[in-house]
Motif scaffolding. Structure first.
Motif, PDB file in Angstrom:
ATOM      1  N   ILE A 122      -4.481  -5.059   7.124  1.00  0.00           N
ATOM      2  CA  ILE A 122      -4.428  -4.643   5.533  1.00  0.00           C
ATOM      3  C   ILE A 122      -4.344  -5.784   4.879  1.00  0.00           C
ATOM      4  CG2 ILE A 122      -2.928  -3.226   3.724  1.00  0.00           C
ATOM      5  CD1 ILE A 122      -2.304  -1.578   6.119  1.00  0.00           C
ATOM      6  N   SER A 141      -7.907  -6.976   0.029  1.00  0.00           N
ATOM      7  CA  SER A 141      -9.115  -6.280   0.130  1.00  0.00           C
ATOM      8  C   SER A 141      -8.975  -4.837  -0.007  1.00  0.00           C
ATOM      9  CB  SER A 141     -10.402  -7.016   0.854  1.00  0.00           C
ATOM     10  OG  SER A 141      -9.933  -6.580   2.032  1.00  0.00           O
ATOM     11  N   ASN A 142      -8.234  -4.256   0.810  1.00  0.00           N
ATOM     12  CA  ASN A 142      -7.920  -2.877   0.951  1.00  0.00           C
ATOM     13  C   ASN A 142      -6.710  -2.242   0.739  1.00  0.00           C
ATOM     14  OD1 ASN A 142      -6.753  -4.025   3.213  1.00  0.00           O
ATOM     15  ND2 ASN A 142      -7.946  -3.084   4.696  1.00  0.00           N
ATOM     16  N   ARG A 159       0.718  -1.157   0.048  1.00  0.00           N
ATOM     17  CA  ARG A 159       0.040   0.114  -0.251  1.00  0.00           C
ATOM     18  C   ARG A 159       0.870   1.120   0.095  1.00  0.00           C
ATOM     19  NH1 ARG A 159      -4.394   1.536   4.497  1.00  0.00           N
ATOM     20  NH2 ARG A 159      -5.781  -0.133   3.521  1.00  0.00           N
ATOM     21  N   GLU A 206      -6.564   1.223  -1.084  1.00  0.00           N
ATOM     22  CA  GLU A 206      -7.288   2.236  -0.320  1.00  0.00           C
ATOM     23  C   GLU A 206      -5.749   3.447  -0.226  1.00  0.00           C
ATOM     24  OE1 GLU A 206      -9.393   1.338   3.091  1.00  0.00           O
ATOM     25  OE2 GLU A 206     -10.610   0.143   1.985  1.00  0.00           O
ATOM     26  N   ASP A 246     -10.661  10.267   2.503  1.00  0.00           N
ATOM     27  CA  ASP A 246     -11.533  10.044   1.512  1.00  0.00           C
ATOM     28  C   ASP A 246     -11.786  10.976   0.350  1.00  0.00           C
ATOM     29  OD1 ASP A 246     -13.852   8.413   3.936  1.00  0.00           O
ATOM     30  OD2 ASP A 246     -12.047   7.738   2.812  1.00  0.00           O
TER      31      ASP A 246
END
Length: 414
Positions: free
Chosen positions: A359, A362-363, A242, A366, A408
């Motif tokens: 983590i 699936s994420n 990530r 992000e 976000d």
């Protein structure tokens, strides 16, 4: 295989555990950009990387020779417990930086651990200083710069060539190129990093009198080291993926292709020359170079600053942990058992801490929240401020609440 004592067996198992952590710690090197651009699904990417890491382990033994007969003088009285302590230092630092999501160097953690344990147990004469400078320190300084410049130029050239093309039409081709270049990086990683564990195990066998000095790694060592790093790679170091894929810069498919191709060329060339460089530093430098090379891209220099600070801390930090482990291991059987128990407890605590905010595949794509905790706070504290009229890095690190509120709303691309 000749007779192996219990202590050497413990060292071999510990070396393979380090190799496993090296695999999941460094999965991001090959697959972070491929995953972040959607060229491959996360699980497919790590599976491909694992297979190619295993294949790469069989291509050369030059880096293994640098470890087993290079930075540490095997004739200076190095004992298996010294190697055990060095491996413990490397494993603990790998786990800490993985928890923080920082792509630090597994290679330098290993070198720092071996050097720290040797200095405590044997003395300065047990370390080949000239080899450390020529084979470790100089490549550590040069490799990320060279890879970054190569990726920056390749990115500029790629966008210039395709400036009149339809971006949607060319994106598919670049994603295919990313898959091929990511495979090349995985192959190069197995060629370089799996050999480091082979070298450590061979060094342990030499110090225990199992194989002759300056011997090549036995085949069973090559197979076991390749398998361990492949298994670790398959499990995927999602936290670091990530950071590499989303935390440094917003990567488009042409950038990912340019970054990975430059990194693979640098790693394969160094493996052929026997330079045990950090694949993490090479790939991180390439990602930053690709961000600089794309017009309008934003490189998140606060994250880059923490990474560079972690690179600088890795050798001494792993060395300090290994030095403490060596002092305890030198006390005899109970000391070795104590080191093993403490290392297991530390790794378990780190893993439990990681479960608070897991983590996974699936994420992983992000946007990352700025990491918190003692390790990252210490790294941020020593991060050097950027040159020029830019605010110090520490001032650019937002408070957790501010990050949470803005994560976000952050744009997906620059």
């Amino acid at each position: 295989m000749e007779h192996i004592t219990l202590l050497i067996g413990i060292v071999i198992v510990t070396a393979l555990v380090f190799d496993f952590t090296n695999g999941f710690h460094d999965t991001a090197n090959a697959m972070a950009t491929t995953i972040s651009t959607g060229a491959l699904k996360p699980k497919t990417a790590v599976a491909m990387s694992a297979v190619l890491n295993l294949v790469g382990a069989f291509l050369s033994v030059e880096v293994a020779k640098t470890i087993s007969g290079g930075i540490i003088d095997e004739s200076a009285g190095i004992r298996p417990e010294v190697i055990f302590a060095g491996l413990v230092g490397a494993i603990v630092w790998n786990m800490l930086t993985w928890l923080a999501g920082l792509p630090s160097s597994s290679s330098h953690a290993l070198f720092g651990g071996l050097i720290g344990a040797t200095l405590v147990s044997v003395g300065a004469h047990g370390v080949n200083g000239d080899k450390v400078v020529m084979k470790v320190l100089i490549p550590a300084l040069a490799a990320p710069v060279v890879a970054g410049l190569a990726a920056m130029l390749a990115t500029k050239l790629t966008y210039r060539i395709g400036r009149n093309s339809d971006p949607k039409a060319t994106a598919k081709g670049y994603r295919a190129g990313q898959i091929a270049s990511a495979g090349l990086v995985s192959l190069a990683h197995g060629t370089n990093d799996a050999q480091k564990t082979m070298g450590v195990i061979t060094l342990a066998l030499i110090t225990g009198g199992v194989v002759a000095p300056h011997a090549d790694p036995p085949m069973w060592v090559i197979v076991s080291a390749g398998t361990a790093i492949a298994l670790g790679t398959y499990l995927g170091g999602w936290r670091i993926i990530r950071t590499m894929g989303k935390g440094l810069t917003d990567i488009e498919a042409p950038q990912g292709f340019a970054a990975q191709t430059g990194a693979a060329a640098t790693i394969l060339a160094s493996s052929h020359l026997g330079f045990a460089l950090s694949t993490t530093q090479v790939c991180s430098g390439s990602v930053m170079g690709s961000g600089v090379g794309r017009k309008g891209a934003v490189v998140r220099w606060s994250t880059a600053g923490r990474m560079v600070a972690a690179w600088g801390l890795t050798l001494p930090a792993a060395g300090l942990v290994a030095a403490g482990a060596a002092l305890l291991a030198d006390q005899g059987t109970w000391g070795i058992a104590g080191v093993a128990v403490l290392a297991l407890a530390a790794c378990t605590a780190i893993w439990l801490a990681s479960r608070r905010k897991p983590i996974d595949h699936s994420n992983v794509n992000e946007l990352p929240v700025e990491p918190q905790g003692a390790v990252t706070a210490a790294i941020a504290a020593v991060s050097p401020p950027p040159a020029g009229p830019v605010a110090p890095l520490a001032a650019t690190i937002p408070a957790p609440a501010a990050v949470a509120a803005s994560a976000d709303a952050a744009p997906a691309t620059a």
